[in-house]
Design a protein around this motif. Structure first.
Motif, PDB file in Angstrom:
ATOM      1  N   VAL A 130      90.583  66.011  65.157  1.00 23.12           N
ATOM      2  CA  VAL A 130      89.549  65.988  64.124  1.00 23.12           C
ATOM      3  C   VAL A 130      88.455  66.972  64.489  1.00 23.12           C
ATOM      4  CG1 VAL A 130      90.048  63.577  63.632  1.00 23.12           C
ATOM      5  CG2 VAL A 130      88.205  64.140  65.199  1.00 23.12           C
ATOM      6  N   LEU A 228      90.580  62.290  58.853  1.00 21.69           N
ATOM      7  CA  LEU A 228      89.718  63.430  59.175  1.00 21.69           C
ATOM      8  C   LEU A 228      88.633  63.110  60.194  1.00 21.69           C
ATOM      9  CD1 LEU A 228      89.211  64.952  55.590  1.00 21.69           C
ATOM     10  CD2 LEU A 228      90.716  65.783  57.404  1.00 21.69           C
ATOM     11  N   GLY A 229      88.449  61.835  60.541  1.00 21.77           N
ATOM     12  CA  GLY A 229      87.449  61.499  61.543  1.00 21.77           C
ATOM     13  C   GLY A 229      86.627  60.287  61.134  1.00 21.77           C
TER      14      GLY A 229
END
Length: 860
Positions: A130, A228-229
């Motif tokens: 990420v 994505l994080g």
């Protein structure tokens, strides 16, 4: 936001904290086969905090590749991790990821001598890869019942691209107290602007350890969404202090199974050096002591600071000390006298002329670094044409019968396989042609050789003749020069052109074998043919008929090379590539277009031009000898960044943003032929602009087209950049601008480490007598070191508090720190105790990546 740092007095103007990371990617072993041929074409990508900083060459068709590439990186002190990815290059389609090695700031700094070992490759998990930050505002209003937690999701930036188009379709998912809410999906961007407020009702008696979780996902219409994080916050800290700021997105806790040894291993050497460079005038006493034996040669050679430095410098540190010494003396215009001094001392210690300069002494290392600093353009001019031809022709050359593959004769002749004698005869003819061209280029390069090198060799011959005046030692006068020029300069460059910047890629196995045989031949010539027929490789004997005439020509070349008028101390010419403002750093054909050009024919917007980059300007024309079309002064450059893939129909595009005298910004887009070439130009440009003080903190990694930015989809052309720039990470090179203060700081740190019993920079213990010489010079050196100790201690106290040590770095799942206004900074001993889930920033260091708090996941 940062708490305001009180201005430092002019006494400390020019003070700088530096962090340099030396990373050498040595070799790999037991890599898995990724190609149908049962082999791989591996290369490595070096990342710092998810930003690509370097790429090795590709080693073709090997599962045990050797790279031997070394990088010195200047980094912000707040960097978190170093990662080296091993990939398999594919001609068609995407390259295959083999594995990676990750080292945290804490792991690297914990090893005083650095990391030097084989490290097993780990698999690459997309959920752990990420990047980027998210901009949030969190608060719990004091009034109202029931209490409501307001989560304002403003925007995100630099998210990982998950879609084939090089973008993502991001949305945020927020969870708190058993409830989950989501934002809208923003299509085709890595820089989404949500500006949405999500509210959560807080029940009475909510436990203090409750958390708010913010996850970012890439929405996919088919299949599962891509992670994505994420970032988390303690509710009690939000209740006490509203939180607003940029927060680093973190990966999920690792769930990857242990694949130790299954993906092979990577041998790395990594060393971290964190230092504080004082203003230049603080180092003048040290520099004066070091240069004193050059400027005042009447003093006994053993009673000087240089002699003491040489005495306390061991083998493992000689390379670094030699590099810094040469840089300091180049800045003083005294590099040749320095070499004269060091070689004279080594000659005085040498009794057998056959062992002269054979070891890696300080004199030998200094001469080697001097040739690299002064002579690289000369080396390129002499060897590059021949080496380019060898790489292009890819002829099969082999003299060793044990390694001959006679079936390869079909590639030499259409009449079937050749005999061993025929292969040897063909190889001899090829080697004779290549070697003849190399020797012709060398012996004809007297006038091209930089004057400082010629003067240094002239003085070297003079000193050797004084030390060994007998006629029986006449060969030593030649070998003392050829040993450096051929054995430490020309031959290594022929053997490994990539490491000397002569080629962008390592040689394939066939070309590599040709280069190895040529390097052996050059070594024999450099040894003046004295060892011909005495080696352990009798199959090299057929080359003797070619080598002996070359030795005669090289002797004459060395005589002409040293036939120059001597240069007095203080009159040495400035060597090219070190501080001359117009030294060419890189050149070649690229494609370019400017922002705001015609969009009617986008396919033809990029035009082929010949570029050349110097420390003064980036210039291009239609041909190498053509009229200049455009020249961009380096001092006007404000941004040098890669453009997102998919922005143009063409890949591998970078942008150069310059500011004219009227303050207007102008963007030039440059397309490279490949990813390696892109990064070579990117780092060369960043290196040329490393001294610029007005670089922009943000930029747009896309272009403004059809009334909006392709990266962040904003409709205003003048809107500030959506992505942070990366000018704080710079590859150090020999043609960096000379920085005597930084070089002197390295020598101070080295001297302090070897002469004190306490830690470097500590004044707790007096240094012992320096070296065996001691005396007045030793006492002066002690005083100089003590004064520098005091200056460093004074600066450390003015800096209010040390940075959080790397050991405070949290695990990937640790909670983030809210970006409330920082409290007044207090020494750690008097500060209030930290509350659970909240750390105080005691750094005081605002350089590097602006506002980045190491170990917290928070970007202020």
């Amino acid at each position: 936001m940062h708490s305001e740092v009180p201005p430092r007095s002019s006494k400390f103007a020019g003070m700088a904290k530096t962090t340099s990371l030396r990373c050498r990617v040595v070799e790999g072993k037991d890599l898995p086969a990724k190609d149908v041929s049962g082999s791989s074409d591996p290369y490595c990508v070096v990342k710092v905090d998810n930003e690509v900083v370097a790429r090795t060459a590709t080693v073709w068709k090997s599962l045990n590749p050797f790279w031997g590439e070394e990088y010195t990186l200047r980094l912000p002190r707040s960097f978190r991790s170093l990662a080296i990815y091993v990939l398999d290059e594919d001609t068609i389609g995407q390259d295959d990821v083999i594995g990676k090695v990750s080292l945290s700031h804490q792991q690297i700094s914990a090893e005083a001598r650095g990391v030097d070992s084989w490290l097993s490759l780990a698999p690459v998990n997309p959920d752990e890869e990420v990047q980027g930050e998210i901009h949030l505002e969190l608060c719990v209003p004091e009034q109202g019942h029931p209490r409501v937690l307001r989560c304002h999701l403003i925007e995100a930036r630099d998210l990982a691209p998950r879609d084939p188009s090089g973008t993502s379709d991001p949305f945020a998912r927020v969870s708190c107290c058993g409830h989950t809410l989501e934002t809208a999906v923003i299509k085709k961007t890595r820089f989404p602007h949500w500006d949405e407020v999500l509210e959560f009702e807080l029940r009475e008696g909510e436990p203090e350890e409750a958390v708010l979780s913010v996850e970012v996902w890439d929405w996919d219409i088919v299949g599962k969404n891509d992670f994505l994080g994420w970032v988390e916050f303690h509710l009690d800290s939000i209740s006490r202090n509203p939180t607003k700021g940029w927060f680093q997105l973190l990966p999920f806790p690792s769930t990857t199974e242990d694949h130790r040894g299954q993906l092979g291993a990577l041998r790395l050497t990594v060393r971290l050096v964190e230092d504080t460079v004082l203003p230049p005038h603080y180092y003048q006493p040290l520099i004066q002591l070091l240069t004193e034996p050059i400027l005042c040669p009447d003093k006994p050679p053993d009673s000087t600071a240089l002699a003491m430095l040489e005495e306390v410098t061991s083998g493992e540190s000689r390379q670094d000390v030699a590099t810094k010494l040469v840089k300091i003396f180049l800045g003083q215009g005294l590099a040749v006298p320095l070499l004269d001094y060091l070689t004279t001392r080594e000659l005085a210690r040498t009794t057998d002329p056959n062992t002269l300069f054979r070891s890696n002494s300080l004199a030998s290392k200094s001469m080697e670094q001097f040739m690299k600093a002064v002579g690289l353009p000369y080396l390129h001019e002499v060897l590059k044409p021949v080496l380019n031809r060898i790489f292009e022709e890819k002829k099969y050359v082999e003299l060793d019968p044990g390694k001959m593959e006679l079936s390869r004769g079909r590639r030499i002749s259409f009449k079937g396989s050749l005999s061993e004698a025929q292969v040897q005869e063909s190889s001899l003819e090829l080697l004779k042609g290549y070697l003849g061209d190399i020797v012709d280029a060398i012996v004809g390069s007297v006038e091209k050789c930089p004057l400082p090198m010629r003067v240094a060799f002239q003085r070297l011959r003079m000193r050797v003749q004084e030390r060994f005046p007998l006629a029986q030692h006449e060969e030593v006068r030649y070998f003392s020069i050829s040993g450096f020029l051929f054995l430490r300069f020309f031959a290594p460059a022929v053997l490994s052109p990539k490491l000397f910047g002569l080629r962008e890629q390592h040689a394939d196995p066939r070309t590599g074998r040709t280069l190895l045989l040529l390097a052996k031949a050059l070594q024999s010539i450099g040894n003046l043919g004295l060892q011909l027929g005495q080696g352990k490789e009798p199959w090299m004997a057929p080359l003797n008929a070619i080598l002996l005439p070359s030795v005669t020509r090289v002797r004459a070349f060395l005589d002409h090379l040293v036939a120059v008028e001597s240069v007095e101390v203080g009159e040495e010419l400035v060597p090219p590539g070190c501080s001359q403002p117009s030294a060419t750093m890189k050149e070649g054909f690229l494609h370019t277009c400017t922002a705001g050009g015609s969009s009617l024919l986008p396919r033809f917007a990029f035009k082929k031009r010949h570029f050349w980059l110097s420390t003064q300007a980036l210039t291009y024309s239609k041909s190498p000898q053509g009229q200049v079309c455009c020249s961009i002064p380096m001092e006007q450059v404000r941004v040098v960044e890669q453009v997102d893939e998919g922005t143009f129909q063409h890949p591998h595009v970078l942008q150069v943003v310059a500011q004219d005298e009227a303050g207007q910004l102008h963007t030039t887009y440059i397309q490279c032929k490949s990813t390696p070439e892109l990064w070579q130009w990117l780092w060369a440009l960043r290196q040329a602009t490393s001294a610029n003080q007005d670089m922009l903190p943000t930029c747009h990694p896309g272009t403004f087209r059809a009334g909006r930015w392709t990266c962040c989809l904003q409709p205003a052309c003048a809107v500030p950049g959506c992505s942070r720039t990366h000018s704080t990470v710079v590859l150090s090179e020999w043609n960096d601008p000379l920085d005597p203060a930084a070089a002197a700081q390295t020598l101070y740190r080295h001297l302090r480490a070897v002469v004190t019993r306490g830690p470097t920079g500590s004044t707790a213990a007096e240094p012992p007598c320096l070296g065996q010489a001691g005396g007045p010079i030793g006492e002066q050196l002690q005083v100089v070191l003590r004064d520098l100790d005091i200056a460093h201690d004074t600066f450390a106290h003015r800096d209010e508090a040390p940075e959080p040590p790397p050991s405070a770095l949290p695990a990937p799942s640790a909670l983030s720190v809210p970006t409330s206004p920082a409290p007044p900074r207090l020494p750690p001993s008097v500060g209030p105790p930290s509350r659970p889930g909240r750390r105080r920033d005691l750094s005081g260091d605002t350089e590097g990546t602006q506002g980045h708090q190491p170990g917290t996941g928070c970007i202020l």
